[in-house]
Design an enzyme around this catalytic site. Structure first.
Site, short mmCIF file in Angstrom:
data_model
loop_
_atom_site.label_atom_id
_atom_site.label_comp_id
_atom_site.label_asym_id
_atom_site.label_seq_id
_atom_site.Cartn_x
_atom_site.Cartn_y
_atom_site.Cartn_z
N HIS A 160 42.88 42.90 44.86
CA HIS A 160 41.80 44.18 44.74
C HIS A 160 40.94 44.35 45.99
O HIS A 160 40.59 43.38 46.60
CB HIS A 160 40.74 43.91 43.27
CG HIS A 160 39.92 43.11 43.61
ND1 HIS A 160 38.59 42.89 44.33
CD2 HIS A 160 39.83 41.50 43.02
CE1 HIS A 160 37.99 41.55 44.10
NE2 HIS A 160 38.78 40.89 43.43
N CYS B 174 41.04 35.59 42.79
CA CYS B 174 41.77 36.88 43.02
C CYS B 174 41.95 36.84 44.66
O CYS B 174 41.62 36.02 45.33
CB CYS B 174 41.02 38.20 42.65
SG CYS B 174 41.16 38.30 41.10
#
Length: 409
Positions: free
Chosen positions: A100, A114
């Site tokens: 992301h 992440c």
């Protein structure tokens, strides 16, 4: 082969927007290096775009392994970190790991699990990718190279594929991360699995060793057929299975210990008049759904296969042949795992032709090869691993292989 991408990284980042604008639809694959804190997009063995990233910090380490993009959301917020924005989110696991965008992408691990991308690059990558595109996360930088082997499948001499297998186990997706929470990319309701009407969608092939679940499931069925009721053949050992094993051992004059050993398995198959199944298994998924499962043989099973990933593409219209591009990943098996699998010699992913040597030990029945030939499409992939995919593989996923890096002594 160890390749460092830090030199020239800035040049490649500058060139990335033009690649995004081209809107290429070639089968792409993404490789993330935790050591280099870099992401590279490949078309075969050609670099399409690259960027710096920030992976998980200590206590929230980003897992390494073979993943694919399961879901894409342009606007997304973290469930557990004060609704922190996660723009251009591309999910890799249902337990919460994703790519992301972020306004804070230092050149060191800083996320909660992440893979953070610079905002502008994340937006461009989001336009380039589709669900199902593979993402390989490794410690060291790995790069795909063209692999030529007679073992690799080609779309010729095909026949209609076998019917879907109804007994391929779907396990829930649970995290296998190193303790602590992760930067979760979750929603309240999971979208429906990626279902397309196109039977030419790329397939995902997994080759691994035959596991205890498959062995026990078949053993349960044979014991029941021989008059020793083992209950539901679910691949899980329970009181009925234990009682059936003891009953069989008593009837055959064997030591009564209730243990599932190689000698027990051979005795049961011999009594049933059947050959012991091969020591490997090949599974296929398409559009995140189980499609086919078959037995295969792994020669010299005492040697570890290692963990490898290959992607098929560039099919020529004239010949119907395509190219396979592959890479080898570090994956250190525990002593208990090696003992369970009968492995006495570790795999070395840095060994010359490590992937080629692994392919040379795999034997796939002709009828299975013919079925796979009829399923191949650009973007199809093949994962090879000594261990099964683990708990991240479940409903609505491709085969997800979590690896463990090799550490110094």
């Amino acid at each position: 082969m160890h390749i460092t991408l830090r030199i020239g990284l800035a040049v490649l980042i500058v060139s990335a927007p033009s690649a995004f604008a081209a809107g290429t639809k070639a089968p792409l694959q993404i490789v993330v290096s935790r050591q280099q804190q870099s992401l590279v997009v490949y078309d075969g063995d050609t670099v399409v775009a690259t960027s710096n990233v920030s992976t998980g910090k200590r206590g929230h380490t980003t897992p390494t392994g073979i993943f694919s993009i399961l879901e894409k959301r342009r606007h997304h917020k973290s469930n557990i970190y004060s609704n922190a924005p996660m723009p251009f989110m591309q999910r890799l696991t249902w337990s919460g790991i994703a790519l992301h965008g972020s306004n804070h992408v230092p050149d060191y691990p800083a996320s909660h699990g992440c893979v953070r991308l610079p905002s502008k690059f994340a937006a461009g990558l989001f336009k380039m990718t589709e669900r199902g595109i593979h993402v390989v996360i490794s410690d060291r930088q790995v790069t795909p190279v063209e692999i030529v082997s007679t073992m690799l499948f080609q779309p010729n001499q095909s026949r209609p594929p076998q019917p879907p297998m109804s007994d391929v186990p779907l396990r829930p997706a649970l995290s296998q991360l190193e303790g602590g929470s992760v930067e979760v990319a979750m929603t309240d309701s999971r979208p429906a699995p990626w279902l397309l009407d196109d039977d030419r969608a790329p397939v995902r092939i997994l080759i691994t060793r035959r596991g205890m679940m498959e062995t026990l499931r078949d053993l349960q069925m044979l014991l029941t057929a021989l008059g020793h009721d083992a209950g539901n053949p679910d691949g899980h050992s329970g009181p009925m299975t234990l009682a059936a094993i003891r009953s069989f051992q008593t009837a055959e004059g064997l030591p009564v210990d209730g243990q599932v050993t190689r000698k027990l398995v051979e005795a049961v198959y011999r009594k049933a008049g059947r050959a012991v199944p091969p020591n490997g298994v090949l599974r296929i998924r398409r559009q995140f759904q189980p499609l086919l499962e078959a037995g295969i043989t792994i020669e010299r099973p005492e040697f570890a296969l290692g963990t490898h990933f290959l992607q098929f593409q560039d099919t020529e219209a004239a010949t119907g042949q395509g190219k396979w591009f592959g890479m080898s990943l570090d994956n250190a098996l525990s002593k208990a795992t090696k003992h369970r699998l009968g492995i006495t010699v570790d795999a070395d992913p840095m060994e010359f032709n490590a992937l080629q040597r692994a392919l040379n030990r795999i034997r796939v029945p002709d009828e299975v090869r013919q079925s796979i030939a009829g399923l191949l499409a650009d973007g199809s992939s093949l994962s090879i691993s000594d261990t099964d995919t683990g708990l991240e593989t479940g409903e609505g996923t491709d085969f997800i292989t979590i690896t463990r890096p090799v550490t110094g002594g």
